[in-house]
Design an enzyme around this catalytic site. Structure first.
Site, short mmCIF file in Angstrom:
data_model
loop_
_atom_site.label_atom_id
_atom_site.label_comp_id
_atom_site.label_asym_id
_atom_site.label_seq_id
_atom_site.Cartn_x
_atom_site.Cartn_y
_atom_site.Cartn_z
N LYS A 1 0.86 -1.19 0.00
CA LYS A 1 0.00 0.00 0.00
C LYS A 1 0.89 1.24 0.00
CE LYS A 1 -3.88 2.09 2.53
NZ LYS A 1 -4.77 2.00 3.69
N SER B 1 -9.93 0.08 6.99
CA SER B 1 -9.37 0.16 5.64
C SER B 1 -8.86 -1.16 5.08
CB SER B 1 -8.24 1.19 5.61
OG SER B 1 -8.77 2.48 5.66
N SER C 1 -9.60 2.20 2.80
CA SER C 1 -8.72 2.92 1.91
C SER C 1 -7.71 2.03 1.19
CB SER C 1 -7.98 4.01 2.70
OG SER C 1 -7.10 3.42 3.64
#
Lengths: 448, 467
Positions: A53, A153, A128
């Site tokens: 990420k 997330s 996210s």
């Protein structure tokens, strides 16, 4: 994944060819779904493809946390999770798309384009860690996505993409190298196609790290061993507040999963978590208070974008931050700053900290009775991009209501697919007491 | 009501590392921004890690100031935007500081200590072509960023600028004695002073270096506030900056805009717990404090309170110097007499501290030996010590050089001349007035422009004296 690792072990495997195929495939996923912000440029070396990420630092690979303000930032060091993965043969294929600094539930607050749901490109991946979940689902190669959660997330995109998302106990995985959103809740975790991938990923990246003062000092654990463990006799609590306003079909699917576990010898009981409605407000107040201080450092002096302007330093900072931050980041800075200013601080920030303590106690009491608490992962199915635009910020924030409490309290959670509805995935979220990841892995593998 | 002054004293702590990273705390001789890492530059993804040593130094200070030490404490983020801040927030302590409610006595003056806490030093800014208010541009050097500071906050117990200076000198002496502060490593003590008159608005003068400057800044500020009051103008609550070149203060910002730092607990730093064992260890390792040292000097060396006090309170290294000399000289009273009355005077005249002077314990002991062995009389010794402080040439060598400057033959001629011209003094001497001899030695010294040894003159004088 298991077969891949066995082939590697048996040396029945051409590494060069494998890496080339992986990078080609990753590049296709990037083009098809906008799942990556930056692809690894240099030819990588290793046996295990990992995606990272984009708020997790990778040495020599641009790391933006999904924000324009870090458009030019190339970290001088690897996050501990990344260096641990590398030490286990992992190689970084690219940096996955995300909401700017993790500020979002759908991966639509993206400075570098929103990732598209591999089940239906008109729909969002969830956020996210949307890019991470998208790659985890779409990859036709063995792969582990290193993702991260602050308020849900990992669970949200895992549910929306039909993948397994494991958010470990706070402190189990070092945060060194993670670009902070809300440090008291930020957790690095993993997303994989199945519980095996998630358990393997966590075994690799967890462990004590002196560089993170909140890292737990305990030895490495092999979570893969818990795959397929008997769930007979395990007690599952089902909190009724977590089904309020949840999509009917999703509720049905979650119950199917619970009944499946029952058929394997687990028992369940419905109960009440009365403080549930306070979790999301408390989460947002603490998270945004912390975030508004974390984002103060981005001002165009030491790294990230810069600009030639005339004026004093205040004007310079404002100009860079105006340019570099997206709308949601600005909104959260303003909200977080407000909540910690004198006159409001006691009513919001300090009060939220107290509520957090009470919610932890409520969950701890429940874990005396239950091995795990089962809830839907998300209250809705993955929405269309066009539907997101009509949501107010408050409506969007309320989408996190099933995930904020365990994140506020640092409890480990796993989100497992709970069947599809009209071709769209749904998920069940299993929550356990601190450091009970083994129970979650056993339950998750039983659900599959 | 009169004048009310409170101080916030920031002392750089003598640790090996910075407060939250392993970079050296000591950045002497390093190029700007060389002594930095991702942590003290606030790079994305970096996390602070607390230096245990800094907390221990804080505990030592708190004990020396008779404070209550918190058994659990937190670090907080103080947020404001300024280019010297690598994160635009400073990690400091807010709700629960390391220690509270202490006291430091300076003579009859008792100053209450409100709190002692630990925080990080910001970077150093160099304002090119002006000062903070009008420079063309500013250079930033993060070598200092993250150096551990102890902030000592007093209650507003001072009623004159002069008192603050006496307090600061005593405090610095104490900090030096505890070993938490080492001015030899160019560590600094910076002071923020709050001053109000007749219960009026409080004005803060920030970032003053040098205790003399604190006194000057406060004197200026009191005059400024009084004259505003006389003209019936409002004294605004504000922050001011001290300009050392003009000894005046300038307004930096009005207070109402900056009171709100939006403190939150720093979530990267877990609560620090100070248990009985740790506290006991720090108490056990507590070095001798100045007041204790004075008492010891009185009992161990048989000094008067006066001599012991002057030696210890001058500065720690002067007291260390004294003790070093006593190790090789058996007469601590004589060492004290010469050290206080003559050595210190010469140093003060040059505005030097013992540690930056050319004087060494070895040289001073040699000097004292010359007196004891009769090679140097008191009068000449007073001259020689000045020369020693000025030049650093060893006293033995200075004496040797002096002797060589005039031959014995020439000296005899001069003495003969002096004797011839001072028949009266010779008579006095014969009639038993011994001081006449000193008078004659003085005359010879003068004739030789002090290039001679009084002991030798004395010897020759008595020999050549007409019988």
């Amino acid at each position: 994944m298991k077969e891949h690792l066995e082939r590697v072990k048996a040396q029945d495997f051409d590494n060069g060819e494998f890496i080339e195929k992986v990078m080609q495939s990753a590049s296709n996923i990037s083009n098809e779904y906008s799942a990556f912000i930056t692809m690894a440029k240099d030819k990588p070396n290793g046996i295990l493809p990992i995606s990272v990420k984009d708020n997790i630092c990778t040495k020599g690979i641009r790391t933006t946390a999904g924000s324009k303000i870090l458009d030019t930032y190339v970290p001088p060091f690897d996050a501990t999770a990344v260096s641990k993965a590398k030490a286990s043969g992992g190689f970084v294929i690219g940096k996955t798309a995300m909401d700017e600094f993790g500020f979002g539930t759908f991966s639509t607050n993206c400075a570098y384009g929103a990732p598209k749901n591999p089940h239906n490109k008109e729909r969002v991946c969830g956020g996210s860690s949307g890019g991470a979940a998208c790659v985890a689902y779409a990859a036709d190669f063995p792969h582990i996505a290193i993702a991260q959660s602050t308020g849900g997330s990992i669970t949200a995109p895992a549910a929306f993409t039909g993948t397994v998302g494991l958010t470990p106990t706070y402190g189990l995985v070092s945060r060194w190298g993670l670009i902070d959103y809300a440090n008291s809740m930020d957790r690095i975790g993993v997303i994989g196609k199945c519980s095996y991938d998630a358990a393997l990923g966590l075994s690799i990246i967890s462990g004590y790290d002196p560089l993170d003062s909140t890292s737990m000092n305990r030895g490495a654990t092999d979570y893969v061993k818990s795959i397929g463990n008997d769930v007979k006799g395990m007690k599952i609590g089902v909190p009724k507040e977590y089904f309020d306003g949840v999509d009917k079909d999703i509720t049905e699917n979650v119950w199917k999963s619970i009944k499946l576990l029952e058929s394997m010898g687990a028992t369940y009981e419905e109960f009440s978590l009365k403080l549930t409605k306070y979790a999301t407000p408390a989460y947002y107040i603490i998270a945004l208070s912390e975030a508004s201080t974390n984002l103060a450092k981005f001002c165009g002096i030491r790294y990230g974008i810069e600009k030639q302007i005339s004026g004093n330093y205040d004007e310079y900072f404002s100009a860079i931050r105006e340019l570099g931050f997206g709308t949601e980041a600005k909104r959260r800075i303003i909200l977080g700053t407000y909540a910690r200013m004198s006159g409001y601080r006691d009513a919001y920030y300090i009060r939220a900290l107290k509520i957090r303590g009470k919610i932890i106690s409520e969950f701890k009491a429940a874990f005396k009775r239950y091995d795990s608490i089962a809830t839907p992962s998300m209250p809705i199915l993955p929405p269309k991009f066009s539907e997101i635009n009509s949501l107010t910020p408050a409506q969007t924030y309320s989408m996190d209501r099933l995930t904020t409490a365990p994140n506020l309290c640092g409890f480990p959670t796993i989100s497992v697919p709970a069947g599809t509805i009209n071709g769209l995935p749904s998920g069940i979220q299993l929550i356990a007491d601190h450091l009970n990841e083994n129970k979650l892995v056993a339950l998750a593998s039983a659900c599959e | 009501m009169g004048v009310m002054i409170g101080l916030e004293v920031h002392c750089q702590l003598n640790t090996d590392s910075k407060l939250f990273c392993s970079d050296s705390q000591d950045h002497r001789g390093k190029r700007p921004n060389e002594n930095t890492c991702p942590i003290c530059l606030g790079f994305p993804g970096s996390k602070p890690k607390i230096s245990k040593k800094a907390i221990e130094h804080g505990m030592t200070i708190a004990l020396a100031l008779n404070c209550n030490i918190s058994r659990t404490m937190f670090f907080s983020r103080k947020t404001y935007f300024y280019p010297d801040m690598s994160k635009n927030y400073q990690i400091t302590q807010y709700e629960v500081p390391l220690a509270t409610e202490g006291l430091l006595s300076v003579g009859d003056l008792k100053i209450r200590i409100r709190r002692v806490h630990i925080e990080e030093d910001p970077a150093r800014l160099v304002h090119v072509g002006g000062d903070i208010t009008n420079s063309e541009y500013t250079l930033m050097d993060y070598n200092r960023s993250g150096v551990p500071l102890a902030e000592i906050v007093t209650e507003p117990d001072f009623t004159s600028p002069k008192q603050t200076r006496a307090f600061l000198e005593k405090l610095m002496n104490m900090l030096e004695h505890t070993g938490v502060y080492d001015p030899g490593k160019e560590a600094t003590i910076r002071v923020d002073a709050n001053v109000s008159i007749d219960g009026g608005e409080r004005v803060e003068v920030k970032n003053i270096t040098g205790f003399e400057n604190v006194e000057k800044a406060l004197n200026y500020e009191i005059i400024r506030q009084n004259s505003l009051k006389r003209s019936q103008m409002k004294i605004a609550r504000e922050t001011r900056h001290f300009d050392a070149t003009t000894s005046t203060t300038k307004s930096l910002r009005k207070k109402e805009y900056e009171d709100d730092y939006g403190y939150i607990f720093d979530p990267d730093l877990p609560m620090v717990r100070i248990d009985d064992e740790w506290l006991a260890k720090i108490k056990r390792l507590m070095p001798e404090l100045p007041d204790q040292r004075v008492a010891r000097f009185v009992s161990q060396y048989g000094l008067t309170e006066y001599y012991a006090g002057v030696i210890v309170y001058t500065d720690k290294r002067f007291a260390d110097f004294y003790e070093e000399c006593c190790r090789s000289n058996g007469h601590p009273d004589i060492v004290a007499k010469w050290a206080v009355n003559y050595l210190l005077k010469s140093l003060n005249w040059r505005s030097e501290k013992i540690s930056d002077s050319k004087v060494t314990p070895k040289g001073f002991v040699e000097f004292l030996a010359l007196i004891e062995n009769g090679k140097l009389n008191e009068r000449f010794a007073k001259e020689l010590i000045k020369e020693y402080v000025d030049t650093g040439v060893s006293p033995g060598e200075l004496l040797y050089k002096t002797k060589l400057n005039i031959s014995e033959e020439d000296l005899r001629d001069i003495i003969a001349k002096v004797l011839k011209e001072n028949g009266r003094a010779i008579e006095d001497y014969r009639s038993g007035r011994k001081e006449s001899l000193q008078f004659l030695i003085g005359l010879v010294l003068k004739e030789t422009k002090k290039q001679s040894n009084p002991n030798e003159i004395s010897k020759l004088l008595t020999e050549m004296m007409p019988r």
